[in-house]
Design a protein around this motif. Structure first.
Motif, mmCIF file in Angstrom:
data_model
loop_
_atom_site.group_PDB
_atom_site.id
_atom_site.type_symbol
_atom_site.label_atom_id
_atom_site.label_comp_id
_atom_site.label_asym_id
_atom_site.label_seq_id
_atom_site.Cartn_x
_atom_site.Cartn_y
_atom_site.Cartn_z
ATOM 1 N N LEU A 65 0.877 -1.168 0.000
ATOM 2 C CA LEU A 65 0.000 0.000 0.000
ATOM 3 C C LEU A 65 0.917 1.222 0.000
ATOM 4 C CD1 LEU A 65 -3.013 0.830 0.175
ATOM 5 C CD2 LEU A 65 -2.760 0.874 2.658
ATOM 6 N N LEU A 66 1.031 1.844 -1.165
ATOM 7 C CA LEU A 66 2.008 2.921 -1.366
ATOM 8 C C LEU A 66 1.305 4.260 -1.541
ATOM 9 C CD1 LEU A 66 4.322 1.287 -4.095
ATOM 10 C CD2 LEU A 66 4.531 1.115 -1.600
ATOM 11 N N GLY A 67 1.994 5.342 -1.220
ATOM 12 C CA GLY A 67 1.512 6.666 -1.572
ATOM 13 C C GLY A 67 1.254 6.698 -3.069
ATOM 14 N N GLU A 68 0.149 7.345 -3.493
ATOM 15 C CA GLU A 68 -0.230 7.230 -4.910
ATOM 16 C C GLU A 68 0.790 7.887 -5.841
ATOM 17 O OE1 GLU A 68 -4.116 8.703 -6.127
ATOM 18 O OE2 GLU A 68 -3.581 8.413 -8.244
ATOM 19 N N HIS A 69 1.427 8.967 -5.389
ATOM 20 C CA HIS A 69 2.242 9.758 -6.323
ATOM 21 C C HIS A 69 3.721 9.401 -6.240
ATOM 22 C CE1 HIS A 69 -1.224 12.009 -7.525
ATOM 23 N NE2 HIS A 69 -1.580 12.040 -6.250
ATOM 24 N N CYS A 70 4.261 9.093 -7.367
ATOM 25 C CA CYS A 70 5.650 8.672 -7.505
ATOM 26 C C CYS A 70 6.604 9.658 -6.816
ATOM 27 C CB CYS A 70 5.974 8.580 -9.001
ATOM 28 S SG CYS A 70 7.665 8.086 -9.336
ATOM 29 N N SER A 71 7.582 9.118 -6.114
ATOM 30 C CA SER A 71 8.532 9.976 -5.394
ATOM 31 C C SER A 71 9.428 10.777 -6.341
ATOM 32 C CB SER A 71 9.416 9.138 -4.461
ATOM 33 O OG SER A 71 8.725 8.851 -3.271
ATOM 34 N N HIS A 72 9.477 10.397 -7.609
ATOM 35 C CA HIS A 72 10.288 11.159 -8.566
ATOM 36 C C HIS A 72 9.615 12.498 -8.862
ATOM 37 C CE1 HIS A 72 11.955 11.657 -12.901
ATOM 38 N NE2 HIS A 72 12.714 12.295 -12.040
ATOM 39 N N ARG A 73 8.544 12.488 -9.653
ATOM 40 C CA ARG A 73 7.878 13.749 -9.957
ATOM 41 C C ARG A 73 6.370 13.629 -9.950
ATOM 42 N NH1 ARG A 73 10.647 15.160 -15.139
ATOM 43 N NH2 ARG A 73 8.785 16.420 -15.500
ATOM 44 N N GLY A 74 5.877 12.634 -9.204
ATOM 45 C CA GLY A 74 4.460 12.676 -8.831
ATOM 46 C C GLY A 74 3.445 11.990 -9.718
ATOM 47 N N THR A 75 3.877 11.318 -10.783
ATOM 48 C CA THR A 75 2.890 10.602 -11.593
ATOM 49 C C THR A 75 2.194 9.536 -10.734
ATOM 50 O OG1 THR A 75 4.065 11.021 -13.649
ATOM 51 C CG2 THR A 75 2.664 9.059 -13.610
ATOM 52 N N SER A 76 0.920 9.287 -11.028
ATOM 53 C CA SER A 76 0.166 8.322 -10.228
ATOM 54 C C SER A 76 0.659 6.894 -10.487
ATOM 55 C CB SER A 76 -1.326 8.401 -10.565
ATOM 56 O OG SER A 76 -1.989 7.338 -9.912
ATOM 57 N N LEU A 77 0.967 6.215 -9.410
ATOM 58 C CA LEU A 77 1.401 4.814 -9.537
ATOM 59 C C LEU A 77 0.244 3.887 -9.866
ATOM 60 C CD1 LEU A 77 3.955 4.700 -6.589
ATOM 61 C CD2 LEU A 77 4.452 4.838 -9.043
ATOM 62 N N PHE A 78 -0.977 4.401 -9.815
ATOM 63 C CA PHE A 78 -2.124 3.592 -10.223
ATOM 64 C C PHE A 78 -1.952 3.094 -11.662
ATOM 65 C CE2 PHE A 78 -6.195 3.746 -12.583
ATOM 66 C CZ PHE A 78 -6.795 2.626 -12.032
ATOM 67 N N TYR A 79 -1.298 3.919 -12.494
ATOM 68 C CA TYR A 79 -1.118 3.530 -13.898
ATOM 69 C C TYR A 79 0.129 2.673 -14.101
ATOM 70 C CZ TYR A 79 -4.563 7.187 -14.414
ATOM 71 O OH TYR A 79 -5.703 7.930 -14.292
ATOM 72 N N GLY A 80 0.791 2.344 -12.977
ATOM 73 C CA GLY A 80 2.092 1.697 -13.072
ATOM 74 C C GLY A 80 2.065 0.272 -13.611
ATOM 75 N N ARG A 81 3.253 -0.239 -13.921
ATOM 76 C CA ARG A 81 3.428 -1.627 -14.363
ATOM 77 C C ARG A 81 3.716 -2.467 -13.124
ATOM 78 N NH1 ARG A 81 4.785 -2.023 -19.752
ATOM 79 N NH2 ARG A 81 5.681 -4.057 -19.318
ATOM 80 N N LYS A 115 18.871 6.030 -5.652
ATOM 81 C CA LYS A 115 17.706 5.289 -5.153
ATOM 82 C C LYS A 115 17.823 4.943 -3.670
ATOM 83 C CE LYS A 115 19.112 0.657 -6.671
ATOM 84 N NZ LYS A 115 20.050 0.668 -7.822
ATOM 85 N N GLN A 116 19.041 4.826 -3.186
ATOM 86 C CA GLN A 116 19.211 4.487 -1.770
ATOM 87 C C GLN A 116 18.841 5.640 -0.832
ATOM 88 O OE1 GLN A 116 22.850 2.892 -2.888
ATOM 89 N NE2 GLN A 116 21.503 1.190 -3.451
ATOM 90 N N LYS A 117 18.794 6.822 -1.380
ATOM 91 C CA LYS A 117 18.539 8.005 -0.536
ATOM 92 C C LYS A 117 17.050 8.291 -0.380
ATOM 93 C CE LYS A 117 22.866 10.189 -1.816
ATOM 94 N NZ LYS A 117 23.380 10.608 -3.123
ATOM 95 N N ILE A 118 16.226 7.505 -1.107
ATOM 96 C CA ILE A 118 14.795 7.837 -1.128
ATOM 97 C C ILE A 118 13.991 6.664 -0.573
ATOM 98 C CG2 ILE A 118 12.847 8.385 -2.669
ATOM 99 C CD1 ILE A 118 15.171 9.386 -4.612
ATOM 100 N N HIS A 119 13.028 6.980 0.262
ATOM 101 C CA HIS A 119 12.081 5.945 0.687
ATOM 102 C C HIS A 119 10.677 6.443 0.369
ATOM 103 C CE1 HIS A 119 11.053 2.249 2.762
ATOM 104 N NE2 HIS A 119 9.979 2.896 3.166
ATOM 105 N N HIS A 120 9.922 5.634 -0.337
ATOM 106 C CA HIS A 120 8.577 6.031 -0.738
ATOM 107 C C HIS A 120 7.586 5.687 0.370
ATOM 108 C CE1 HIS A 120 5.600 7.190 -3.695
ATOM 109 N NE2 HIS A 120 4.873 6.146 -3.313
#
Ligand code: FES
Ligand SMILES: [Fe+2]
Length: 414
Positions: A65-81, A115-120
């Motif tokens: 269960l993740l925050g919906e918006h990508c930690s990069h620049r906010g695109t919705s992960l709902f559309y993700g692969r 990637k190691q510096k970021i936690h979603h």
């Protein structure tokens, strides 16, 4: 009278609100397991306590269960692969696991440790009884998962549905502790005078408990006997209601554990987990959800005036709203108050005694959280984690007996 401040305190559930912080201290239903049925099946949007999230089942069957918006620049992960044990954003391919670790940032130079510096943002999940539960509170305060009856019940003896309620959760759960309305709103045969709950002005009582509160209603059955029902309210927004108005538990009587889970301040997911001692057939399971559509919306809803039939109301039933289950009639009563009812306008009478008690329990708990103290019913001791016999109870007792006589029966405790 209920003040504006109290109404705000109990109805606001977003991040950094008292009630929101309180609710985040418990394991809460986030979605049904069937919504993400298979490994790598499509992710689904989940809105919970005012937060936008995405749920997915990874290739190993684990739920995230993740925050919906990508930690990069906010695109919705709902559309993700959803593939190879992670959910990948479709904008630049960042990939997350169920714990919110960033596994890949393919647009960055090879060898980058970005990637190691970021936690979603990610919330822990646990699947029990066909429900995905999540804990959204501080990690260091994560409680044990409370061992209610359904935690260990065989799957074939329970089923679960959820339905969308277009109003604040408190309006919903107050209905579970409003005994007198059953005589009116749920009267489906105006001519039936033999009902056990024909006494529309029951005597009421309420008592605080370690898990929350128990509400008691006592209806007269002539001069000699009383019909007693005892319903637990369980922190932070759960209830158990006794089955149909019969004197004893019939052999196939079911019991229901109900969860009122805020989507946000103005809408709610209402989960009903029904249990009994005999298995449910496939037909019974199908009919238990015949009142909702594929998106868990009630077929009778505010948009169609609950398909109320005025002729039926004139001649046969109190509400004119036909119902597979009483929750369809409850939906009209509670949604028509408005999204967040202004309780400074109400006029509470004796019949609201258990609702007043419920609000008091919730206010106390919310204030405890505001003061930095521990709320009730946070389970941390494994040796005290057995709620398998916690039930709603009902029964007929001699009029001169107290309801306490029913508290500990062979059917359970309340
Ligand atoms: S916005 Fe998601 S990877 Fe760029
Ligand atoms: Fe009801």
């Amino acid at each position: 009278m209920f003040s504006r401040e109290e109404n705000e305190l109990l109805t606001r559930v977003g991040p950094a609100t008292a009630m929101g912080d309180l609710m985040r201290r418990y394991w809460l239903p986030a979605l049904l397991s069937e919504e993400i049925p298979l490994p790598d099946s499509p992710p689904v949007r989940v809105r919970l306590l005012g937060e936008d999230l995405v749920a997915f089942r990874d290739s190993d069957g684990r739920v995230g269960l993740l925050g919906e918006h990508c930690s990069h620049r906010g695109t919705s992960l709902f559309y993700g692969r959803n593939e190879e044990c992670g959910l990948r954003c479709i904008y630049h391919g960042w990939k997350y696991d169920v714990e919110g670790n960033v596994l890949e940032t393919p647009a960055e130079p090879a060898g980058s440790d970005f990637k190691q510096k970021i936690h979603h943002p990610a919330y822990p999940c646990k699947e029990v009884a066909g429900i995905v539960f999540s804990y959204m509170g501080p990690r260091e305060k994560m409680p044990l998962f409370p061992a209610y009856e359904w935690v260990s019940l065989p799957e074939n003896r329970m089923h679960v549905v959820k339905s969308y309620l277009e109003c604040n959760y408190l309006q919903g759960i107050e209905g579970d502790f409003d005994s007198s309305h059953t005589t009116f709103l749920h009267c489906n045969n105006l001519a039936d005078l033999a009902r056990l709950n024909r006494d529309g002005a029951p005597k009421l009582d309420a008592e605080e408990t370690a898990y929350g509160m128990r509400a008691i209603s006592i209806r007269k059955l002539g001069d000699e006997q009383s019909y007693v029902r005892i319903s637990p309210f369980i922190m932070p927004a759960f209830s158990i209601v006794p089955g149909p108005a019969t004197a004893k538990f019939e052999e196939n009587d079911s019991r229901a554990f109900r969860f009122w889970i805020p989507i946000d301040d103005a809408s709610t997911w209402f989960y009903i987990l029904t249990m009994r001692d005999a298995p449910f057939s496939e037909d019974e399971r199908a009919s238990a959800r015949s009142w909702i559509d594929a998106r868990y919306r009630r077929i009778r809803n505010a948009g169609n005036d609950y398909l109320q039939d005025r002729e039926l109301q004139r001649t046969r039933t109190y509400s004119g709203i036909k119902a597979v289950i009483p929750a369809e009639q409850d939906g009209c009563a509670t949604e028509s108050m408005g999204p967040i009812y202004d309780r400074t306008k109400e006029h509470l009478g004796y019949s609201d005694k258990t609702i007043i008690a419920l609000r008091k329990v919730l206010l106390q708990a919310a204030r405890r959280v505001l003061e930095g103290r521990e709320p009730p019913h946070i389970i941390t001791d494994a040796s005290a984690n057995d709620f398998s016999r916690l039930r709603a109870l009902k029964g007929v007792v001699p009029a001169n007996h107290s309801w306490q006589a029913l508290l500990n029966s062979e059917k359970g405790v309340a």
